[in-house]
Enzyme design. Structure first.
Site, short mmCIF file in Angstrom:
data_model
loop_
_atom_site.label_atom_id
_atom_site.label_comp_id
_atom_site.label_asym_id
_atom_site.label_seq_id
_atom_site.Cartn_x
_atom_site.Cartn_y
_atom_site.Cartn_z
N ARG A 169 -67.62 17.46 -21.36
CA ARG A 169 -67.78 18.47 -22.41
C ARG A 169 -69.23 18.88 -22.61
O ARG A 169 -69.52 20.04 -22.93
CB ARG A 169 -67.17 17.96 -23.72
CG ARG A 169 -65.68 17.70 -23.59
CD ARG A 169 -65.02 17.31 -24.89
NE ARG A 169 -63.68 16.80 -24.66
CZ ARG A 169 -62.74 16.69 -25.57
NH1 ARG A 169 -63.00 17.06 -26.82
NH2 ARG A 169 -61.55 16.22 -25.28
N PRO A 201 -62.71 16.75 -14.01
CA PRO A 201 -61.72 17.81 -14.21
C PRO A 201 -61.49 18.06 -15.70
O PRO A 201 -61.32 17.12 -16.47
CB PRO A 201 -60.46 17.26 -13.54
CG PRO A 201 -60.66 15.78 -13.48
CD PRO A 201 -62.13 15.55 -13.39
N TYR A 203 -50.35 10.63 -18.44
CA TYR A 203 -49.51 11.49 -17.62
C TYR A 203 -48.64 10.62 -16.70
O TYR A 203 -48.62 9.39 -16.82
CB TYR A 203 -50.37 12.51 -16.88
CG TYR A 203 -51.08 13.43 -17.85
CD1 TYR A 203 -50.35 14.14 -18.80
CD2 TYR A 203 -52.46 13.58 -17.84
CE1 TYR A 203 -50.98 14.98 -19.71
CE2 TYR A 203 -53.10 14.41 -18.76
CZ TYR A 203 -52.36 15.10 -19.69
OH TYR A 203 -52.97 15.92 -20.61
N CYS A 239 -59.16 20.74 -18.05
CA CYS A 239 -58.14 21.78 -18.02
C CYS A 239 -58.61 23.04 -18.74
O CYS A 239 -59.17 22.97 -19.84
CB CYS A 239 -56.85 21.27 -18.65
SG CYS A 239 -56.04 19.99 -17.68
N ARG A 297 -58.30 8.62 -10.64
CA ARG A 297 -58.75 8.51 -12.02
C ARG A 297 -57.73 7.70 -12.79
O ARG A 297 -56.52 7.96 -12.71
CB ARG A 297 -58.92 9.89 -12.67
CG ARG A 297 -59.68 9.78 -14.01
CD ARG A 297 -60.02 11.11 -14.60
NE ARG A 297 -61.17 10.99 -15.50
CZ ARG A 297 -61.60 11.93 -16.31
NH1 ARG A 297 -60.99 13.10 -16.36
NH2 ARG A 297 -62.65 11.73 -17.08
N LEU A 300 -68.47 10.48 -23.65
CA LEU A 300 -69.58 10.65 -24.57
C LEU A 300 -70.91 10.18 -23.97
O LEU A 300 -71.69 9.49 -24.61
CB LEU A 300 -69.30 9.96 -25.91
CG LEU A 300 -68.30 10.68 -26.81
CD1 LEU A 300 -68.11 9.94 -28.13
CD2 LEU A 300 -68.74 12.12 -27.09
#
Length: 371
Positions: free
Chosen positions: A327, A23, A183, A25, A231, A304
């Protein structure tokens, strides 16, 4: 067959390969509703050939959004806005789709990354009051969150359940509970952010209580066997904080409950974190958790991991069961195609794309059956 392109099961859900899109955002929703951005973005990722697509952190209540532009699933309008996005994916891709359910806690009411990130001032017109395990902001200069009462905890747990039921009504293939990245659930887990002296604070069992209660409540509300993963941030990278040893205890408790997978990240709870960033820097955390689980549930490594040989080596070494490519997938949404080419594997693609195989890679792309 290279391990990266071998099938794997997440509970009752079978994936064609071990590449997971985590996921990420997008901060592009309107009142929690998906927009044309999501239609384009997720449609593109669904053509990548990955084994699983996990939709971005989706807030279970308005107070739990990271920003005012987060995807949400706390009302039926948001269900209806997301429905055509999923229908679009289903029409053109057989890829399973998961959703991450989240609550930002004290890290809510923030600016979008390209607007500078960080908490909005309390008097900002878009700001709203936040809530956490304890009345302590992420930064000393942040607006102070309220400390969750037992009534708040019950309400938030029910919000997770309600959002899970809405997600299930959309026909999603799995759900992921977000207990990472500083979070709300992570705020209860870590002794750095949880200063409570009641049943939800203090001991490790007490700090794990909310995460396990939310997991149990969602699992009880969904049909038996529906895949529910979690997660976590395996460490805060701060002395005296949440760490790998505590994560192993939590992972074993989740495995005992039938958790479908464990998605292993780290950090983002405390500004004093010291992260040894480098290629695959979080893989040892995934490996430590996988070793402690003895095959009880699959572990996803992320962080990474950017090239095919690196991903394959992690699987070959038994450090993880699946690989999250985040990414790098945003940068190159055909990452799995190139990985398959480099490793001598095959990957599913829509028939409209079969003519684009590189010279010398005939048979790389296999026509994907769609619903």
């Amino acid at each position: 067959m290279p391990a990266l392109f071998s099938p794997i099961r997440f509970g009752s859900l079978e994936l064609a390969n071990r590449i997971v899109i985590p996921p990420m955002c997008m901060y592009s929703a309107e009142e929690g509703c998906a927009t044309s951005w999501h239609l384009m973005h997720y449609g593109q990722l669904a053509q990548s050939g990955a084994g699983l697509l996990i939709l971005e952190a989706t807030a279970v209540e308005a107070r739990g959004r990271i920003s005012a532009h987060d995807l949400g699933l706390w009302n039926d309008a948001q269900v209806q806005a997301l429905r055509p996005v999923l229908a679009h994916i289903r029409r053109h891709s057989p890829m399973p789709v998961c959703m991450q359910l989240a609550h930002a806690g004290r890290k809510a009411s923030s600016r979008r990354p390209w607007e500078g990130g960080g908490a909005l001032p309390a008097d900002h017109p878009e700001a709203w009051p936040t809530i956490s395990a304890s009345a302590q902001g992420f930064l000393p200069t942040d607006p102070q969150p309220s400390s969750a009462t037992l009534a708040d905890i019950a309400q938030i747990t029910q919000a997770f359940v309600d959002a899970a039921l809405r997600a299930h009504s959309l026909g999603l293939d799995a759900l992921e509970l977000h207990a990472a990245h500083g979070y709300l659930l992570h705020q209860f887990l870590s002794p750095l952010s949880n200063l409570r002296d009641d049943a939800y604070g203090g001991s490790l069992d007490n700090r794990m209580r909310l995460t396990l209660e939310v997991f149990d409540a969602i699992q009880a509300a969904l049909p038996a066997g529906f895949p529910l993963g979690v997660r976590i941030s395996a460490t805060d990278w701060v002395d005296g904080g949440w760490d790998l040893a505590q994560s192993q205890v939590l992972a074993q408790a989740l495995a005992h409950r039938g958790c479908a997978f464990l998605h292993v990240s780290s950090a983002a709870l405390h500004p004093a974190q010291q992260i040894p960033i480098g290629p695959g820097y979080q893989v040892p955390l995934a490996a430590g958790l996988r070793d402690s689980l003895h095959g009880a549930m699959p572990v996803i490594a992320v962080g990474l991991i950017t090239d095919a040989q690196q991903a394959q080596a992690i699987l070959d070494a038994g450090q993880a069961d699946a690989i999250g490519v985040a990414r790098a997938m945003l940068y190159n949404p055909r990452w799995p195609w190139e990985a398959a080419r480099q490793l001598g594997a095959q990957v599913a693609a829509a028939p409209q794309y079969l003519r684009c195989e590189p010279h010398g890679a005939k048979g790389l792309l296999q026509s994907a059956a769609t619903a």
